[in-house]
Scaffold this active site. Structure first.
Site, PDB file in Angstrom:
ATOM      1  N   GLY A 208       0.837  -1.212   0.000  1.00  0.00           N
ATOM      2  CA  GLY A 208       0.000   0.000   0.000  1.00  0.00           C
ATOM      3  C   GLY A 208       0.858   1.242   0.000  1.00  0.00           C
ATOM      4  O   GLY A 208       2.028   1.184  -0.369  1.00  0.00           O
ATOM      5  N   ASN A 209       0.285   2.350   0.377  1.00  0.00           N
ATOM      6  CA  ASN A 209       1.073   3.590   0.477  1.00  0.00           C
ATOM      7  C   ASN A 209       0.526   4.458   1.602  1.00  0.00           C
ATOM      8  O   ASN A 209      -0.453   4.111   2.245  1.00  0.00           O
ATOM      9  CB  ASN A 209       1.083   4.324  -0.870  1.00  0.00           C
ATOM     10  CG  ASN A 209      -0.319   4.669  -1.321  1.00  0.00           C
ATOM     11  OD1 ASN A 209      -1.024   5.413  -0.650  1.00  0.00           O
ATOM     12  ND2 ASN A 209      -0.735   4.100  -2.446  1.00  0.00           N
ATOM     13  N   ARG A 210       1.190   5.606   1.811  1.00  0.00           N
ATOM     14  CA  ARG A 210       0.894   6.420   2.993  1.00  0.00           C
ATOM     15  C   ARG A 210      -0.247   7.423   2.796  1.00  0.00           C
ATOM     16  O   ARG A 210      -0.442   8.284   3.636  1.00  0.00           O
ATOM     17  CB  ARG A 210       2.133   7.202   3.406  1.00  0.00           C
ATOM     18  CG  ARG A 210       3.282   6.355   3.842  1.00  0.00           C
ATOM     19  CD  ARG A 210       4.450   7.244   4.239  1.00  0.00           C
ATOM     20  NE  ARG A 210       5.688   6.516   4.254  1.00  0.00           N
ATOM     21  CZ  ARG A 210       6.076   5.729   5.247  1.00  0.00           C
ATOM     22  NH1 ARG A 210       5.302   5.575   6.303  1.00  0.00           N
ATOM     23  NH2 ARG A 210       7.214   5.088   5.186  1.00  0.00           N
ATOM     24  N   SER A 211      -0.976   7.343   1.714  1.00  0.00           N
ATOM     25  CA  SER A 211      -2.049   8.319   1.503  1.00  0.00           C
ATOM     26  C   SER A 211      -3.086   8.236   2.624  1.00  0.00           C
ATOM     27  O   SER A 211      -3.474   7.149   3.044  1.00  0.00           O
ATOM     28  CB  SER A 211      -2.731   8.037   0.157  1.00  0.00           C
ATOM     29  OG  SER A 211      -3.953   8.715   0.087  1.00  0.00           O
ATOM     30  N   ALA A 276      -4.366   7.683  -4.384  1.00  0.00           N
ATOM     31  CA  ALA A 276      -2.984   7.248  -4.608  1.00  0.00           C
ATOM     32  C   ALA A 276      -3.060   5.745  -4.860  1.00  0.00           C
ATOM     33  O   ALA A 276      -3.004   4.931  -3.934  1.00  0.00           O
ATOM     34  CB  ALA A 276      -2.141   7.551  -3.388  1.00  0.00           C
TER      35      ALA A 276
END
Ligand code: CTP
Length: 403
Positions: A208-211, A276
């Site tokens: 995943g990502n930090r959005s 994102a």
């Protein structure tokens, strides 16, 4: 100009010399058709008499939560109002609002108010410039409260600079503008993607990502406030829109996000792609938890669908598509190439090089790029304020777009 007929306005007056302007402000509001309930802190009542304000508003003025035998119901007032305006707002009351300290009638009502809140600060130059004040202003804006900017000029101390309360005419103009804008997207359907996507590795892990989803959720709320019918396709996020009119479609993965977006886009006038999206996903998600066996674990990742490019290809005349670009290098060139490639009408660039911009911050600093190399830079602002700027630009395009 829209008028304020029937609008119920709570006017909070705190202890600044600019309180004398409250009488003019009340007269203008009433002339525009509003009903005004004045609230004053004790310090505010030192600068202008409650009698003056009760005469002008034709209502008793509240200066305390408890008045004699009775209790001024701040919760009821907070629910009664269509808008709350705190003008003038001193540095001290600003700090209390930012911190949620409800030790007077204005701050208690502020915490109970569900309506839009406008604040018009008034203070001396150095107080206004102090980092504590700057931070408190940013905080109120991050709660969605609307700043009526201070003016520049001679201050009561004799210093010259920023800190003067906006003139009553400007304050009323802000309210007019706000209600005018409220219906500016009425009848329009807006699709927004927001948040990260989580691509499963196994039942407990993901790529995943930090959005955080903050920017997209702020956009959804802002579009709903302007009267649009909003569908928010939201990846895994702690956040949800405040406005109950926003239809939220929760998704986890890029493929789920694509499916939901593909369904909603044909009926939409505007697509805003703030998500994102993870560019890659594990080729296969293991059905059971992967055990720690070897020293190295190799994950094979395959490309996810590009939601923006897919919608861009299907865009019909009359539809608008707005994308985002989060870049670290060659920001403008990269954003411009994404605008072309994905068939966006506008792209919102935020650079990770800018302090306070990007994932998880409450603020953002953007550049909006349109077709034909039209570039507009904006200052660092709260995400709700950035959302308003983006929608303003979208509305300009909508007006010039063939139906
Ligand atoms: N986007 C999308 N689907 C994807 C990837 C991106 O809808 N699979 C959208 C984003 O929501 C954003 C825009 O495309 O509006 C640009 O996203 P970004 O991640 O900056 O671009 P990429 O095409 O992924 O390029 P790169 O990661 O190589 O910079």
């Amino acid at each position: 100009m829209a008028n304020l007929t029937g609008k119920k306005i709570l006017l909070g007056i705190t202890g600044s010399i600019a309180a004398y302007k409250a009488a003019f402000l009340v007269r203008l509001l009433i002339k525009s058709g509003a009903e005004v309930q004045a609230l004053m802190t004790k310090a505010g009542a030192e600068f202008i008499s409650p009698l003056t304000l009760s005469t002008l508003t034709k209502r008793p003025v509240h200066t305390d939560i408890i008045a004699g035998e009775s209790w001024n119901n701040h919760v009821e007032m907070g629910l009664w109002a269509d808008a709350m305006v705190v003008a003038p707002l001193t540095a001290s009351s600003l700090a209390k609002m930012a911190q949620g300290i409800s030790d007077n009638i204005i701050t208690a009502t502020y915490l109970s108010a569900r309506c839009p809140v406008f604040f018009a600060p008034a203070m001396d130059l150095d107080m206004w410039c102090h980092p504590a004040t700057r931070e408190n202003v940013r905080r109120l804006q991050s709660y969605g409260n609307l700043l009526i900017p201070v003016g520049h000029g001679e201050l009561a101390s004799g210093l010259v600079g920023e800190g003067r309360m906006a003139e009553p005419e400007e304050i009323v103009a802000h309210l007019h503008h706000f209600w005018e804008k409220q219906q500016s997207l009425a009848g329009r359907k807006v699709l927004i993607t927001a948040g990260p996507t989580y691509e499963p590795i196994d039942p407990v892990r993901f790529v995943g990502n930090r959005s955080s989803g903050k920017m997209g959720v702020a956009l959804a709320d802002a579009a709903a406030r302007r009267g649009a019918e909003v569908t928010l396709v939201l990846g895994p996020s702690r956040l949800s829109p405040r406005d109950a009119r926003v239809q939220v479609l929760p998704v986890q993965t890029a493929e789920e996000m694509l499916q939901a977006a593909e369904k909603a886009y044909p009926g939409a006038d505007i697509g805003i792609l703030a998500a994102a999206v993870a560019d890659y996903r594990p080729r296969e998600a293991a059905a059971r938890k992967i055990k720690k066996t070897g020293d190295v674990l190799k994950l094979e990742l395959i490309k996810n669908p590009d939601i923006a490019a897919t919608l861009g290809q299907r865009k019909k005349t009359g539809q608008l598509l707005v994308g985002f670009a989060l870049e670290t290098d060659n920001e403008l060139a990269n954003a411009q190439s994404k605008l072309e490639k994905k068939n966006f009408d506008l792209i919102v660039l935020n650079s990770l090089q800018d302090q306070g911009a990007g994932f998880n911050y409450d603020t953002n600093k953007i550049t909006i790029i349109g077709k034909g190399n039209k570039i507009r830079d904006f200052e660092l602002k709260s995400k709700p304020a950035v959302a308003e700027d983006i929608l303003d630009e979208v509305e300009v395009l909508l007006k010039n777009k063939p139906e």
